[in-house]
Design a protein around this motif. Structure first.
Motif, PDB file in Angstrom:
ATOM      1  N   GLU A  88       0.863  -1.184   0.000  1.00  0.00           N
ATOM      2  CA  GLU A  88       0.000   0.000   0.000  1.00  0.00           C
ATOM      3  C   GLU A  88       0.898   1.231   0.000  1.00  0.00           C
ATOM      4  O   GLU A  88       1.361   1.677   1.054  1.00  0.00           O
ATOM      5  CB  GLU A  88      -0.925   0.002   1.214  1.00  0.00           C
ATOM      6  N   PRO A  89       1.172   1.785  -1.187  1.00  0.00           N
ATOM      7  CA  PRO A  89       2.111   2.905  -1.270  1.00  0.00           C
ATOM      8  C   PRO A  89       1.632   4.172  -0.576  1.00  0.00           C
ATOM      9  O   PRO A  89       2.436   5.025  -0.224  1.00  0.00           O
ATOM     10  CB  PRO A  89       2.279   3.126  -2.773  1.00  0.00           C
ATOM     11  N   TRP A  90       0.347   4.299  -0.342  1.00  0.00           N
ATOM     12  CA  TRP A  90      -0.200   5.539   0.223  1.00  0.00           C
ATOM     13  C   TRP A  90      -0.665   5.385   1.664  1.00  0.00           C
ATOM     14  O   TRP A  90      -1.447   6.197   2.157  1.00  0.00           O
ATOM     15  CB  TRP A  90      -1.358   6.033  -0.648  1.00  0.00           C
ATOM     16  N   LEU A  91      -0.196   4.381   2.371  1.00  0.00           N
ATOM     17  CA  LEU A  91      -0.701   4.098   3.717  1.00  0.00           C
ATOM     18  C   LEU A  91      -0.552   5.284   4.670  1.00  0.00           C
ATOM     19  O   LEU A  91      -1.476   5.608   5.413  1.00  0.00           O
ATOM     20  CB  LEU A  91      -0.005   2.869   4.300  1.00  0.00           C
ATOM     21  N   THR A  92       0.576   5.951   4.652  1.00  0.00           N
ATOM     22  CA  THR A  92       0.781   7.095   5.548  1.00  0.00           C
ATOM     23  C   THR A  92      -0.210   8.208   5.243  1.00  0.00           C
ATOM     24  O   THR A  92      -0.825   8.777   6.154  1.00  0.00           O
ATOM     25  CB  THR A  92       2.221   7.627   5.427  1.00  0.00           C
ATOM     26  N   LEU A  93      -0.389   8.512   3.971  1.00  0.00           N
ATOM     27  CA  LEU A  93      -1.328   9.574   3.604  1.00  0.00           C
ATOM     28  C   LEU A  93      -2.772   9.178   3.910  1.00  0.00           C
ATOM     29  O   LEU A  93      -3.580  10.019   4.318  1.00  0.00           O
ATOM     30  CB  LEU A  93      -1.173   9.934   2.128  1.00  0.00           C
ATOM     31  N   ILE A  94      -3.094   7.919   3.741  1.00  0.00           N
ATOM     32  CA  ILE A  94      -4.435   7.445   4.097  1.00  0.00           C
ATOM     33  C   ILE A  94      -4.665   7.638   5.595  1.00  0.00           C
ATOM     34  O   ILE A  94      -5.722   8.115   6.021  1.00  0.00           O
ATOM     35  CB  ILE A  94      -4.619   5.968   3.693  1.00  0.00           C
ATOM     36  N   GLY A  95      -3.677   7.285   6.391  1.00  0.00           N
ATOM     37  CA  GLY A  95      -3.785   7.464   7.839  1.00  0.00           C
ATOM     38  C   GLY A  95      -3.930   8.922   8.230  1.00  0.00           C
ATOM     39  O   GLY A  95      -4.746   9.273   9.092  1.00  0.00           O
ATOM     40  N   LEU A  96      -3.160   9.789   7.603  1.00  0.00           N
ATOM     41  CA  LEU A  96      -3.273  11.223   7.894  1.00  0.00           C
ATOM     42  C   LEU A  96      -4.652  11.760   7.521  1.00  0.00           C
ATOM     43  O   LEU A  96      -5.231  12.581   8.241  1.00  0.00           O
ATOM     44  CB  LEU A  96      -2.188  12.003   7.158  1.00  0.00           C
ATOM     45  N   ARG A  97      -5.188  11.291   6.391  1.00  0.00           N
ATOM     46  CA  ARG A  97      -6.531  11.719   5.991  1.00  0.00           C
ATOM     47  C   ARG A  97      -7.570  11.277   7.017  1.00  0.00           C
ATOM     48  O   ARG A  97      -8.469  12.034   7.396  1.00  0.00           O
ATOM     49  CB  ARG A  97      -6.900  11.153   4.617  1.00  0.00           C
ATOM     50  N   LEU A  98      -7.447  10.049   7.519  1.00  0.00           N
ATOM     51  CA  LEU A  98      -8.397   9.553   8.518  1.00  0.00           C
ATOM     52  C   LEU A  98      -8.332  10.378   9.802  1.00  0.00           C
ATOM     53  O   LEU A  98      -9.367  10.714  10.389  1.00  0.00           O
ATOM     54  CB  LEU A  98      -8.128   8.081   8.819  1.00  0.00           C
ATOM     55  N   VAL A  99      -7.129  10.718  10.237  1.00  0.00           N
ATOM     56  CA  VAL A  99      -6.972  11.552  11.431  1.00  0.00           C
ATOM     57  C   VAL A  99      -7.614  12.918  11.198  1.00  0.00           C
ATOM     58  O   VAL A  99      -8.344  13.432  12.052  1.00  0.00           O
ATOM     59  CB  VAL A  99      -5.479  11.703  11.803  1.00  0.00           C
ATOM     60  N   TYR A 100      -7.360  13.500  10.043  1.00  0.00           N
ATOM     61  CA  TYR A 100      -7.942  14.798   9.702  1.00  0.00           C
ATOM     62  C   TYR A 100      -9.469  14.730   9.723  1.00  0.00           C
ATOM     63  O   TYR A 100     -10.135  15.570  10.325  1.00  0.00           O
ATOM     64  CB  TYR A 100      -7.446  15.252   8.328  1.00  0.00           C
ATOM     65  N   GLU A 101     -10.019  13.723   9.059  1.00  0.00           N
ATOM     66  CA  GLU A 101     -11.476  13.602   8.981  1.00  0.00           C
ATOM     67  C   GLU A 101     -12.111  13.420  10.357  1.00  0.00           C
ATOM     68  O   GLU A 101     -13.176  13.964  10.630  1.00  0.00           O
ATOM     69  CB  GLU A 101     -11.857  12.442   8.057  1.00  0.00           C
ATOM     70  N   ARG A 102     -11.469  12.680  11.221  1.00  0.00           N
ATOM     71  CA  ARG A 102     -12.008  12.493  12.575  1.00  0.00           C
ATOM     72  C   ARG A 102     -11.964  13.789  13.371  1.00  0.00           C
ATOM     73  O   ARG A 102     -12.855  14.067  14.161  1.00  0.00           O
ATOM     74  CB  ARG A 102     -11.237  11.406  13.307  1.00  0.00           C
ATOM     75  N   ASN A 103     -10.928  14.575  13.177  1.00  0.00           N
ATOM     76  CA  ASN A 103     -10.801  15.824  13.919  1.00  0.00           C
ATOM     77  C   ASN A 103     -11.685  16.928  13.360  1.00  0.00           C
ATOM     78  O   ASN A 103     -12.169  17.764  14.114  1.00  0.00           O
ATOM     79  CB  ASN A 103      -9.338  16.276  13.963  1.00  0.00           C
ATOM     80  N   VAL A 104     -11.902  16.962  12.066  1.00  0.00           N
ATOM     81  CA  VAL A 104     -12.760  17.973  11.460  1.00  0.00           C
ATOM     82  C   VAL A 104     -14.204  17.771  11.918  1.00  0.00           C
ATOM     83  O   VAL A 104     -14.914  18.731  12.195  1.00  0.00           O
ATOM     84  CB  VAL A 104     -12.666  17.924   9.919  1.00  0.00           C
ATOM     85  N   SER A 105     -14.624  16.537  12.032  1.00  0.00           N
ATOM     86  CA  SER A 105     -16.012  16.268  12.420  1.00  0.00           C
ATOM     87  C   SER A 105     -16.288  16.659  13.866  1.00  0.00           C
ATOM     88  O   SER A 105     -17.430  16.845  14.247  1.00  0.00           O
ATOM     89  CB  SER A 105     -16.342  14.791  12.197  1.00  0.00           C
ATOM     90  N   ARG A 106     -15.262  16.824  14.680  1.00  0.00           N
ATOM     91  CA  ARG A 106     -15.440  17.214  16.086  1.00  0.00           C
ATOM     92  C   ARG A 106     -15.631  18.717  16.252  1.00  0.00           C
ATOM     93  O   ARG A 106     -16.096  19.174  17.266  1.00  0.00           O
ATOM     94  CB  ARG A 106     -14.232  16.782  16.908  1.00  0.00           C
ATOM     95  N   SER A 107     -15.214  19.487  15.269  1.00  0.00           N
ATOM     96  CA  SER A 107     -15.297  20.946  15.443  1.00  0.00           C
ATOM     97  C   SER A 107     -16.566  21.530  14.881  1.00  0.00           C
ATOM     98  O   SER A 107     -17.419  20.970  14.361  1.00  0.00           O
ATOM     99  CB  SER A 107     -14.105  21.633  14.805  1.00  0.00           C
TER     100      SER A 107
END
Length: 85
Positions: A66-85
């Protein structure tokens, strides 16, 4: 490289880099599997990053790529934090 044993300096260096790194990956993963799981077959090894394809065919322990695993993880963290605000 065409073979493990290089026919000239360049091939020998390329072979050492590719096969040497694949051997390191196999060795480290074997030790990690011993520590992490009672059954080493329960562990999935995922190669990440742009250079992973260079050792995929030479390593005996890589299950997925999975060449994009780090970016996928960063996107998931971002999406979880955006939904909290």
């Amino acid at each position: 490289p065409r073979s493990v044993i290089g026919k000239n300096t360049v091939e020998a260096m390329q072979s050492g880099i590719i096969y040497g790194f694949a051997g390191q990956v196999d060795g480290v993963v074997a030790r990690m599997k011993k520590e992490l799981a009672a059954d080493p077959d329960d562990v999935t090894v995922i190669a990440t990053g742009g250079l992973a394809p260079m050792v995929l065919g030479e390593s005996s322990v890589i299950d997925e790529h999975e060449p994009w695993l780090t970016l996928i993880g960063l996107r998931l963290v971002y999406e979880r934090n955006v939904s909290r605000s």
